[in-house]
Scaffold this motif. Structure first.
Motif, PDB file in Angstrom:
ATOM      1  N   GLN A  57       0.828  -1.203   0.000  1.00 46.36           N
ATOM      2  CA  GLN A  57       0.000   0.000   0.000  1.00 46.36           C
ATOM      3  C   GLN A  57       0.862   1.252   0.000  1.00 46.36           C
ATOM      4  N   CYS A  58       1.950   1.233   0.784  1.00 40.38           N
ATOM      5  CA  CYS A  58       2.845   2.396   0.805  1.00 40.38           C
ATOM      6  C   CYS A  58       3.491   2.592  -0.562  1.00 40.38           C
ATOM      7  N   ALA A  59       3.937   1.497  -1.204  1.00 41.07           N
ATOM      8  CA  ALA A  59       4.560   1.600  -2.524  1.00 41.07           C
ATOM      9  C   ALA A  59       3.603   2.182  -3.545  1.00 41.07           C
ATOM     10  N   VAL A  60       2.338   1.751  -3.480  1.00 42.04           N
ATOM     11  CA  VAL A  60       1.323   2.264  -4.403  1.00 42.04           C
ATOM     12  C   VAL A  60       1.087   3.750  -4.178  1.00 42.04           C
ATOM     13  N   GLU A  61       0.928   4.150  -2.916  1.00 43.98           N
ATOM     14  CA  GLU A  61       0.662   5.565  -2.630  1.00 43.98           C
ATOM     15  C   GLU A  61       1.857   6.450  -2.974  1.00 43.98           C
ATOM     16  N   LEU A  62       3.052   5.919  -2.805  1.00 42.65           N
ATOM     17  CA  LEU A  62       4.233   6.679  -3.223  1.00 42.65           C
ATOM     18  C   LEU A  62       4.239   6.897  -4.739  1.00 42.65           C
ATOM     19  N   ALA A  63       3.919   5.841  -5.496  1.00 43.35           N
ATOM     20  CA  ALA A  63       3.920   5.950  -6.962  1.00 43.35           C
ATOM     21  C   ALA A  63       2.831   6.902  -7.434  1.00 43.35           C
ATOM     22  N   GLU A  64       1.644   6.798  -6.832  1.00 42.71           N
ATOM     23  CA  GLU A  64       0.544   7.698  -7.221  1.00 42.71           C
ATOM     24  C   GLU A  64       0.852   9.136  -6.810  1.00 42.71           C
ATOM     25  N   GLY A  65       1.383   9.293  -5.597  1.00 39.06           N
ATOM     26  CA  GLY A  65       1.651  10.636  -5.088  1.00 39.06           C
ATOM     27  C   GLY A  65       2.705  11.367  -5.890  1.00 39.06           C
ATOM     28  N   ILE A  66       3.774  10.660  -6.252  1.00 37.84           N
ATOM     29  CA  ILE A  66       4.856  11.316  -6.993  1.00 37.84           C
ATOM     30  C   ILE A  66       4.428  11.612  -8.423  1.00 37.84           C
ATOM     31  N   ARG A  67       3.608  10.754  -8.975  1.00 38.21           N
ATOM     32  CA  ARG A  67       3.091  10.991 -10.325  1.00 38.21           C
ATOM     33  C   ARG A  67       2.251  12.272 -10.352  1.00 38.21           C
ATOM     34  N   ASN A  68       1.381  12.445  -9.358  1.00 30.58           N
ATOM     35  CA  ASN A  68       0.530  13.644  -9.302  1.00 30.58           C
ATOM     36  C   ASN A  68       1.346  14.885  -8.984  1.00 30.58           C
ATOM     37  N   LYS A  69       2.300  14.754  -8.065  1.00 28.21           N
ATOM     38  CA  LYS A  69       3.080  15.921  -7.627  1.00 28.21           C
ATOM     39  C   LYS A  69       3.877  16.527  -8.767  1.00 28.21           C
ATOM     40  N   PHE A  70       4.400  15.678  -9.653  1.00 33.75           N
ATOM     41  CA  PHE A  70       5.227  16.173 -10.742  1.00 33.75           C
ATOM     42  C   PHE A  70       4.512  16.128 -12.094  1.00 33.75           C
ATOM     43  N   ALA A  71       3.193  15.980 -12.057  1.00 33.34           N
ATOM     44  CA  ALA A  71       2.370  16.031 -13.277  1.00 33.34           C
ATOM     45  C   ALA A  71       2.950  15.144 -14.383  1.00 33.34           C
ATOM     46  N   SER A  72       3.199  13.887 -14.047  1.00 34.13           N
ATOM     47  CA  SER A  72       3.801  12.945 -14.985  1.00 34.13           C
ATOM     48  C   SER A  72       2.801  11.877 -15.390  1.00 34.13           C
ATOM     49  N   GLU A  73       3.050  11.237 -16.553  1.00 34.44           N
ATOM     50  CA  GLU A  73       2.205  10.113 -16.957  1.00 34.44           C
ATOM     51  C   GLU A  73       2.482   8.871 -16.116  1.00 34.44           C
ATOM     52  N   ILE A  74       3.719   8.746 -15.609  1.00 36.06           N
ATOM     53  CA  ILE A  74       4.110   7.549 -14.866  1.00 36.06           C
ATOM     54  C   ILE A  74       4.730   7.939 -13.538  1.00 36.06           C
ATOM     55  N   GLY A  75       4.384   7.173 -12.504  1.00 38.52           N
ATOM     56  CA  GLY A  75       5.053   7.300 -11.212  1.00 38.52           C
ATOM     57  C   GLY A  75       5.643   5.952 -10.838  1.00 38.52           C
ATOM     58  N   ILE A  76       6.880   5.949 -10.344  1.00 44.54           N
ATOM     59  CA  ILE A  76       7.504   4.717  -9.885  1.00 44.54           C
ATOM     60  C   ILE A  76       8.070   4.960  -8.494  1.00 44.54           C
ATOM     61  N   SER A  77       7.997   3.948  -7.632  1.00 47.51           N
ATOM     62  CA  SER A  77       8.490   4.108  -6.269  1.00 47.51           C
ATOM     63  C   SER A  77       9.272   2.876  -5.835  1.00 47.51           C
ATOM     64  N   PHE A  78      10.169   3.087  -4.867  1.00 51.87           N
ATOM     65  CA  PHE A  78      10.963   2.008  -4.294  1.00 51.87           C
ATOM     66  C   PHE A  78      10.942   2.133  -2.778  1.00 51.87           C
ATOM     67  N   THR A  79      10.542   1.089  -2.109  1.00 55.96           N
ATOM     68  CA  THR A  79      10.608   1.045  -0.651  1.00 55.96           C
ATOM     69  C   THR A  79      10.947  -0.379  -0.242  1.00 55.96           C
ATOM     70  N   GLY A  80      11.342  -0.564   1.016  1.00 55.68           N
ATOM     71  CA  GLY A  80      11.694  -1.913   1.442  1.00 55.68           C
ATOM     72  C   GLY A  80      12.743  -1.923   2.535  1.00 55.68           C
ATOM     73  N   ALA A  81      13.335  -3.084   2.743  1.00 57.68           N
ATOM     74  CA  ALA A  81      14.365  -3.284   3.765  1.00 57.68           C
ATOM     75  C   ALA A  81      15.659  -3.714   3.085  1.00 57.68           C
ATOM     76  N   ALA A  82      16.590  -2.781   2.947  1.00 61.74           N
ATOM     77  CA  ALA A  82      17.840  -3.096   2.259  1.00 61.74           C
ATOM     78  C   ALA A  82      18.774  -3.931   3.125  1.00 61.74           C
ATOM     79  N   GLY A  83      18.638  -3.832   4.429  1.00 66.32           N
ATOM     80  CA  GLY A  83      19.499  -4.587   5.322  1.00 66.32           C
ATOM     81  C   GLY A  83      20.657  -3.749   5.837  1.00 66.32           C
ATOM     82  N   PRO A  84      21.522  -4.304   6.641  1.00 63.78           N
ATOM     83  CA  PRO A  84      21.577  -5.733   6.984  1.00 63.78           C
ATOM     84  C   PRO A  84      20.569  -6.180   8.039  1.00 63.78           C
TER      85      PRO A  84
END
Length: 411
Positions: A331-358
């Protein structure tokens, strides 16, 4: 012809630089049918270099040296070789003129030792240095052939590709046309790819098929030989078609391309703009994309939203999403992609989240990656991945997976 590569330079033995030259030369030699059986690294010492030469001469037809052609006292490759094989060193006029012109151009005095760089083995074929000062050279004796190349890769690679390769082809009297093609695959391991095409590998003769795994990707180098260049290309087309029938769904490009370059070309082709929100990857996707000339036509902007506060107040993630599902969630990844797409008036939004470690994050093990994709007239989606490896390996491969996923979504 069997070849051996001797890299000269104490800095290689001290671990100060990596010997990328041997890798590059070996790949080119493999393409033209010259076997490389040995790689040797030796320091800037004439006695040890002479010992290496004697061993190489006893087991290899062609000996290629890299490094030690510069102006300083520790640059002793050609002097040592000249003494060993009894060849005189003479000044090459074209090389000397090029060195003198360089110093005039930069308005600096030329010290006497720079003339040393213009010295070549008498009777050698001189290989011009279009990106530096010291020329390379090729000399054939009764038993062995010697090729001397500069150490810096930015000088060595174009010299060997543009001049050295052709000299070797002439020396071998190879009249066949040699055509090579690299197929690039992502999302399949080397072992699985080999298993899927093992019948083609086992039956190979011309063209040859050489698999190689690198940085989470797999490549296949196809090489065909024929008196006709068109026939050689046709042979490559035939074997490529058979490979694609088996593993084509993992193919993404040819030769020296990359996933980020292919994504850039696809966005250009479709006239689409993109914006990016990066938590896990910390700006790596944006850095890779903007390293490509012309990226401003398709990249509107992005935010590195490492903290939850930035996710909420600058990208548009709901606080309740973080409270209920956490930052490492679909859900966070989806909202990040939607939010950034709207914020920068783009056709596509992509997001990266997660646990890189260690360490684990929010109860998720290291290597947990979520890639969010928001496209026009489609419901935004999140793709969950488990990527093994170190922290930086996880982050770098997450960017590649993001490119691969988006390319597939745009097909």
């Amino acid at each position: 012809m069997n070849a051996e590569i001797i890299a000269v330079g104490s800095e290689l033995l001290l671990g100060q630089i990596v010997n990328t030259n041997a890798k590059f030369i070996s790949a080119v030699l493999a393409d033209i049918g010259i076997n490389v059986y040995y790689h040797t690294v030796v320091g800037d010492n004439p006695l040890r270099l002479k010992e290496c030469m004697e061993i190489a001469e006893s087991r290899s037809d062609l000996i290629i040296f890299t490094g030690g052609l510069g102006p300083t006292k520790d640059d002793l490759t050609k002097e040592t070789i000249a003494k060993h094989i009894g060849a005189a060193l003479v000044s090459d006029e074209d090389a000397l003129r090029s060195i003198e012109d360089y110093f005039k151009k930069v308005d600096r005095p030329m010290t006497e030792n720079n003339k040393k760089q213009a010295l070549v083995l008498k009777g050698a074929v001189v290989l011009p240095n279009d990106h530096g000062m010291a020329p390379g050279m090729y000399l054939k004796s009764d038993k062995n052939a010697y090729m001397l190349l500069p150490g810096p890769p930015k000088e060595m690679e174009p010299m060997f590709s543009n001049y050295g390769r052709d000299v070797l082809l002439d020396a071998l009297e190879i009249h066949e046309k040699i055509e090579s093609r690299v197929l690039r695959f992502f999302g399949i391991g080397e072992a699985q790819l080999e298993t899927d095409i093992i019948d083609l590998i086992d039956s190979q003769s011309n063209p040859t098929i050489a698999p190689l795994a690198t940085d989470g990707e797999v490549t296949l180098r196809l090489t065909a030989k024929d008196p006709s260049a068109e026939k050689a290309k046709s042979l490559l087309d035939d074997v490529e078609m058979k490979i694609m029938e088996k593993v084509g769904k993992f193919f993404y490009g040819y030769d020296d391309t990359s996933l980020i370059v292919e994504l850039f070309k696809k966005l250009q082709e479709k006239k689409l703009t993109i914006a990016c929100a990066e938590s896990l990857t910390g700006g790596m996707f944006q850095s890779d994309l903007t390293s490509i000339s012309g990226a401003s036509a398709i990249f509107n902007g992005g935010i590195v939203c490492y903290s939850n506060d930035v996710k909420v107040h600058h990208v548009g993630v709901k606080q309740e999403t973080l409270d209920d599902a956490g930052a490492v969630s679909e859900q966070c990844a989806v909202e990040l992609a939607e939010g950034i797409r709207n914020k920068f008036a783009s056709e596509i939004g992509i997001s990266f989240t997660g646990a890189a470690g260690p360490e684990a994050l929010e109860g998720h093990p290291p290597g947990t990656v979520l890639v969010g994709i928001s496209l026009p007239n489609r419901e935004a989606k999140a793709f969950k991945l488990m990527i093994p490896g170190s922290r930086n390996n996880v982050r770098a491969r997450a960017v590649k997976y993001g490119c691969h996923i988006l390319l597939n979504e745009l097909q």
